[in-house]
Design a protein around this motif. Structure first.
Motif, PDB file in Angstrom:
ATOM      1  N   LEU A 108      64.343  33.469 -15.547  1.00  0.00           N
ATOM      2  CA  LEU A 108      65.489  33.644 -14.656  1.00  0.00           C
ATOM      3  C   LEU A 108      65.037  34.120 -13.275  1.00  0.00           C
ATOM      4  O   LEU A 108      65.564  33.677 -12.249  1.00  0.00           O
ATOM      5  CB  LEU A 108      66.473  34.639 -15.266  1.00  0.00           C
ATOM      6  N   ALA A 109      64.065  35.030 -13.254  1.00  0.00           N
ATOM      7  CA  ALA A 109      63.548  35.515 -11.971  1.00  0.00           C
ATOM      8  C   ALA A 109      62.883  34.384 -11.192  1.00  0.00           C
ATOM      9  O   ALA A 109      63.015  34.294  -9.966  1.00  0.00           O
ATOM     10  CB  ALA A 109      62.566  36.660 -12.204  1.00  0.00           C
ATOM     11  N   LYS A 110      62.175  33.514 -11.890  1.00  0.00           N
ATOM     12  CA  LYS A 110      61.559  32.358 -11.229  1.00  0.00           C
ATOM     13  C   LYS A 110      62.617  31.467 -10.584  1.00  0.00           C
ATOM     14  O   LYS A 110      62.362  30.819  -9.564  1.00  0.00           O
ATOM     15  CB  LYS A 110      60.760  31.538 -12.244  1.00  0.00           C
ATOM     16  N   ALA A 111      63.795  31.427 -11.202  1.00  0.00           N
ATOM     17  CA  ALA A 111      64.889  30.596 -10.691  1.00  0.00           C
ATOM     18  C   ALA A 111      65.675  31.288  -9.586  1.00  0.00           C
ATOM     19  O   ALA A 111      66.699  30.767  -9.132  1.00  0.00           O
ATOM     20  CB  ALA A 111      65.821  30.215 -11.841  1.00  0.00           C
ATOM     21  N   GLY A 112      65.215  32.473  -9.178  1.00  0.00           N
ATOM     22  CA  GLY A 112      65.849  33.161  -8.063  1.00  0.00           C
ATOM     23  C   GLY A 112      66.930  34.152  -8.435  1.00  0.00           C
ATOM     24  O   GLY A 112      67.623  34.675  -7.559  1.00  0.00           O
ATOM     25  N   GLN A 113      67.087  34.443  -9.729  1.00  0.00           N
ATOM     26  CA  GLN A 113      68.098  35.391 -10.170  1.00  0.00           C
ATOM     27  C   GLN A 113      67.580  36.827 -10.067  1.00  0.00           C
ATOM     28  O   GLN A 113      66.391  37.093 -10.272  1.00  0.00           O
ATOM     29  CB  GLN A 113      68.485  35.104 -11.624  1.00  0.00           C
ATOM     30  N   GLN A 114      68.485  37.747  -9.743  1.00  0.00           N
ATOM     31  CA  GLN A 114      68.172  39.170  -9.758  1.00  0.00           C
ATOM     32  C   GLN A 114      68.438  39.686 -11.173  1.00  0.00           C
ATOM     33  O   GLN A 114      69.569  39.639 -11.652  1.00  0.00           O
ATOM     34  CB  GLN A 114      69.034  39.920  -8.744  1.00  0.00           C
ATOM     35  N   VAL A 115      67.380  40.175 -11.825  1.00  0.00           N
ATOM     36  CA  VAL A 115      67.459  40.476 -13.259  1.00  0.00           C
ATOM     37  C   VAL A 115      67.116  41.938 -13.522  1.00  0.00           C
ATOM     38  O   VAL A 115      66.225  42.510 -12.881  1.00  0.00           O
ATOM     39  CB  VAL A 115      66.494  39.571 -14.060  1.00  0.00           C
ATOM     40  N   MET A 116      67.806  42.512 -14.488  1.00  0.00           N
ATOM     41  CA  MET A 116      67.495  43.860 -14.975  1.00  0.00           C
ATOM     42  C   MET A 116      67.471  43.833 -16.496  1.00  0.00           C
ATOM     43  O   MET A 116      68.302  43.179 -17.125  1.00  0.00           O
ATOM     44  CB  MET A 116      68.533  44.875 -14.491  1.00  0.00           C
ATOM     45  N   ILE A 117      66.497  44.534 -17.087  1.00  0.00           N
ATOM     46  CA  ILE A 117      66.407  44.668 -18.543  1.00  0.00           C
ATOM     47  C   ILE A 117      66.778  46.096 -18.934  1.00  0.00           C
ATOM     48  O   ILE A 117      66.285  47.060 -18.337  1.00  0.00           O
ATOM     49  CB  ILE A 117      64.994  44.341 -19.059  1.00  0.00           C
ATOM     50  N   ILE A 118      67.635  46.215 -19.940  1.00  0.00           N
ATOM     51  CA  ILE A 118      67.989  47.513 -20.519  1.00  0.00           C
ATOM     52  C   ILE A 118      67.365  47.583 -21.907  1.00  0.00           C
ATOM     53  O   ILE A 118      67.671  46.760 -22.772  1.00  0.00           O
ATOM     54  CB  ILE A 118      69.523  47.681 -20.642  1.00  0.00           C
ATOM     55  N   GLU A 119      66.470  48.546 -22.116  1.00  0.00           N
ATOM     56  CA  GLU A 119      65.769  48.671 -23.394  1.00  0.00           C
ATOM     57  C   GLU A 119      66.096  50.020 -24.038  1.00  0.00           C
ATOM     58  O   GLU A 119      65.844  51.071 -23.445  1.00  0.00           O
ATOM     59  CB  GLU A 119      64.259  48.546 -23.184  1.00  0.00           C
ATOM     60  N   PRO A 120      66.669  50.010 -25.255  1.00  0.00           N
ATOM     61  CA  PRO A 120      66.997  51.280 -25.917  1.00  0.00           C
ATOM     62  C   PRO A 120      65.777  52.143 -26.238  1.00  0.00           C
ATOM     63  O   PRO A 120      65.888  53.371 -26.281  1.00  0.00           O
ATOM     64  CB  PRO A 120      67.700  50.828 -27.204  1.00  0.00           C
ATOM     65  N   ARG A 121      64.623  51.516 -26.465  1.00  0.00           N
ATOM     66  CA  ARG A 121      63.417  52.280 -26.781  1.00  0.00           C
ATOM     67  C   ARG A 121      62.740  52.731 -25.485  1.00  0.00           C
ATOM     68  O   ARG A 121      63.244  52.505 -24.401  1.00  0.00           O
ATOM     69  CB  ARG A 121      62.462  51.417 -27.614  1.00  0.00           C
ATOM     70  N   THR A 122      61.582  53.351 -25.625  1.00  0.00           N
ATOM     71  CA  THR A 122      60.829  53.794 -24.446  1.00  0.00           C
ATOM     72  C   THR A 122      59.589  52.930 -24.228  1.00  0.00           C
ATOM     73  O   THR A 122      58.636  53.345 -23.575  1.00  0.00           O
ATOM     74  CB  THR A 122      60.407  55.264 -24.597  1.00  0.00           C
ATOM     75  N   TYR A 123      59.600  51.727 -24.775  1.00  0.00           N
ATOM     76  CA  TYR A 123      58.495  50.785 -24.617  1.00  0.00           C
ATOM     77  C   TYR A 123      59.031  49.384 -24.885  1.00  0.00           C
ATOM     78  O   TYR A 123      60.140  49.203 -25.404  1.00  0.00           O
ATOM     79  CB  TYR A 123      57.343  51.118 -25.573  1.00  0.00           C
ATOM     80  N   LEU A 124      58.226  48.390 -24.541  1.00  0.00           N
ATOM     81  CA  LEU A 124      58.630  46.992 -24.671  1.00  0.00           C
ATOM     82  C   LEU A 124      57.957  46.325 -25.872  1.00  0.00           C
ATOM     83  O   LEU A 124      57.062  46.887 -26.495  1.00  0.00           O
ATOM     84  CB  LEU A 124      58.254  46.233 -23.396  1.00  0.00           C
ATOM     85  N   GLY A 125      58.410  45.104 -26.165  1.00  0.00           N
ATOM     86  CA  GLY A 125      57.749  44.273 -27.171  1.00  0.00           C
ATOM     87  C   GLY A 125      57.913  44.752 -28.589  1.00  0.00           C
ATOM     88  O   GLY A 125      56.943  44.814 -29.348  1.00  0.00           O
ATOM     89  N   ARG A 126      59.147  45.057 -28.987  1.00  0.00           N
ATOM     90  CA  ARG A 126      59.383  45.664 -30.297  1.00  0.00           C
ATOM     91  C   ARG A 126      58.794  44.852 -31.449  1.00  0.00           C
ATOM     92  O   ARG A 126      58.396  45.415 -32.468  1.00  0.00           O
ATOM     93  CB  ARG A 126      60.877  45.847 -30.529  1.00  0.00           C
ATOM     94  N   GLU A 127      58.736  43.506 -31.307  1.00  0.00           N
ATOM     95  CA  GLU A 127      58.234  42.685 -32.412  1.00  0.00           C
ATOM     96  C   GLU A 127      56.798  43.042 -32.790  1.00  0.00           C
ATOM     97  O   GLU A 127      56.402  42.919 -33.949  1.00  0.00           O
ATOM     98  CB  GLU A 127      58.278  41.190 -32.055  1.00  0.00           C
ATOM     99  N   LEU A 128      56.022  43.481 -31.792  1.00  0.00           N
ATOM    100  CA  LEU A 128      54.625  43.821 -32.033  1.00  0.00           C
ATOM    101  C   LEU A 128      54.377  45.323 -32.023  1.00  0.00           C
ATOM    102  O   LEU A 128      53.429  45.795 -32.658  1.00  0.00           O
ATOM    103  CB  LEU A 128      53.733  43.171 -30.966  1.00  0.00           C
ATOM    104  N   THR A 129      55.205  46.071 -31.319  1.00  0.00           N
ATOM    105  CA  THR A 129      54.932  47.495 -31.117  1.00  0.00           C
ATOM    106  C   THR A 129      55.714  48.391 -32.075  1.00  0.00           C
ATOM    107  O   THR A 129      55.122  49.194 -32.799  1.00  0.00           O
ATOM    108  CB  THR A 129      55.233  47.882 -29.662  1.00  0.00           C
ATOM    109  N   ALA A 130      57.033  48.267 -32.089  1.00  0.00           N
ATOM    110  CA  ALA A 130      57.837  49.138 -32.952  1.00  0.00           C
ATOM    111  C   ALA A 130      57.511  48.920 -34.422  1.00  0.00           C
ATOM    112  O   ALA A 130      57.507  49.855 -35.221  1.00  0.00           O
ATOM    113  CB  ALA A 130      59.325  48.898 -32.707  1.00  0.00           C
ATOM    114  N   SER A 131      57.224  47.671 -34.790  1.00  0.00           N
ATOM    115  CA  SER A 131      56.918  47.351 -36.183  1.00  0.00           C
ATOM    116  C   SER A 131      55.432  47.493 -36.498  1.00  0.00           C
ATOM    117  O   SER A 131      55.013  47.233 -37.623  1.00  0.00           O
ATOM    118  CB  SER A 131      57.368  45.920 -36.502  1.00  0.00           C
ATOM    119  N   LEU A 132      54.635  47.927 -35.520  1.00  0.00           N
ATOM    120  CA  LEU A 132      53.188  48.099 -35.665  1.00  0.00           C
ATOM    121  C   LEU A 132      52.547  46.832 -36.249  1.00  0.00           C
ATOM    122  O   LEU A 132      51.883  46.854 -37.276  1.00  0.00           O
ATOM    123  CB  LEU A 132      52.853  49.318 -36.531  1.00  0.00           C
ATOM    124  N   ARG A 133      52.765  45.733 -35.554  1.00  0.00           N
ATOM    125  CA  ARG A 133      52.143  44.463 -35.927  1.00  0.00           C
ATOM    126  C   ARG A 133      51.425  43.907 -34.691  1.00  0.00           C
ATOM    127  O   ARG A 133      51.730  42.802 -34.228  1.00  0.00           O
ATOM    128  CB  ARG A 133      53.193  43.480 -36.441  1.00  0.00           C
TER     129      ARG A 133
END
Length: 296
Positions: A35-60
């Motif tokens: 979306l940013a590449k397409a010129g959109q102004q984007v914001m991410i809201i993450e409930p945790r204090t880190y990104l990539g839950r699929e690999l990080t929160a699940s320790l994989r």
């Protein structure tokens, strides 16, 4: 405040964006970048204090080399590999171990490179409508600073619990409380003296049935610190509903099973006699259908 209502003065306006993405998963980050590449102004809201839950929160923190299409990764995954892969000879491995802290930082760097704003430790609590064609005025989030309003015209939910749909009162199909599904948890060990065989780098190990693990086995993954660093992934059949009571039940059962498994490995598996249990995943990986879920 009604969960979907007209916005009223009194809540500070934090930002004005084209798109707000709820959830800093890999899917959410990839979506934000495009979306940013397409010129959109984007914001991410993450409930945790880190990104990539699929690999990080699940320790994989690993990537299966067989998952590449035509020998290539998608852009975001390739970036993650370049920035956070452990120094290992991939030719001798079935997977690529990732350094978790480097992984988290690399995902933040990717967002910064495209001017995507990120807010941690925040939850959406209300979706605000208007009388315009889009019907969306913005979203209210809550964190330790209180409540803030983010004005946006598009809202994308990449969470595993469909937070936005629930806030809007839309039907979300959850499995009943008494239904079961497959969940995985990971233990982390150091000091494992496993035989130095490249063919066994990605392997399963049979364990007694009385441990109650799905498939009667665990998966042993080499970690980013080398041969003596191992992740032990095990699967359980647990209550699947997205409810507080079910979540508590799952967590207690997963912890009990994990401690029983760790004790068994240290007492009865020679490679683990001198091993030290140094961590476990923050969250369960799942739910997945029971059939064929083991060792995904």
């Amino acid at each position: 405040m009604d969960k979907t209502t007209q916005w009223e003065a009194g809540i500070p306006v934090l930002a004005n964006k084209d798109v707000v993405i709820i959830g800093g998963s890999l899917a959410g980050i990839a979506c934000a970048v495009e979306l940013a590449k397409a010129g959109q102004q984007v914001m991410i809201i993450e409930p945790r204090t880190y990104l990539g839950r699929e690999l990080t929160a699940s320790l994989r923190p690993w990537l299966d080399l067989s998952s590449r299409e035509d020998g290539k990764w998608p852009e975001l995954i390739q970036f993650v590999v370049e920035q956070s892969a452990a120094q290992a000879d991939a030719a001798d491995m079935a997977h690529i171990p990732l350094q978790p802290d480097r992984l988290k930082r690399s995902l933040e760097d990717k967002l910064m490179a495209y001017g995507i704003e990120l807010i941690y430790a925040s939850l959406p609590v209300a979706i605000i409508s208007n009388d315009q064609e889009s019907g969306l005025e913005g979203i209210v989030i809550a964190n330790k600073m209180g409540s803030q309003f983010i004005r946006c015209s598009k809202l994308i939910d990449t969470t595993e619990t469909a937070i936005v749909s629930r806030l809007r009162g839309e039907p979300v199909v959850d499995l009943a409380f008494n239904e079961k599904a497959a969940f995985a948890r990971t233990l982390e060990f150091t000091g494992v003296e496993w035989p130095d065989k490249a063919a066994e780098e990605l392997m399963t190990y049979a364990v007694p049935d009385d441990l109650g693990l799905l498939g009667g086995q665990v998966r042993l993954m080499e970690g980013y610190r080398g041969k003596q660093h191992r992740y032990v992934e095990y699967w359980l059949e647990l209550a699947s509903a997205n409810e507080i009571a079910a979540a508590g039940e799952r967590e207690l059962e997963a912890r009990r099973s994990g401690m029983a498994l760790a004790a068994y490995l240290v007492k009865h598996v020679p490679a683990f006699r001198k091993a030290v249990l140094c961590g476990s995943s923050f969250e369960l990986h799942g739910p997945f259908p029971l059939r064929g879920a083991e060792m995904q």
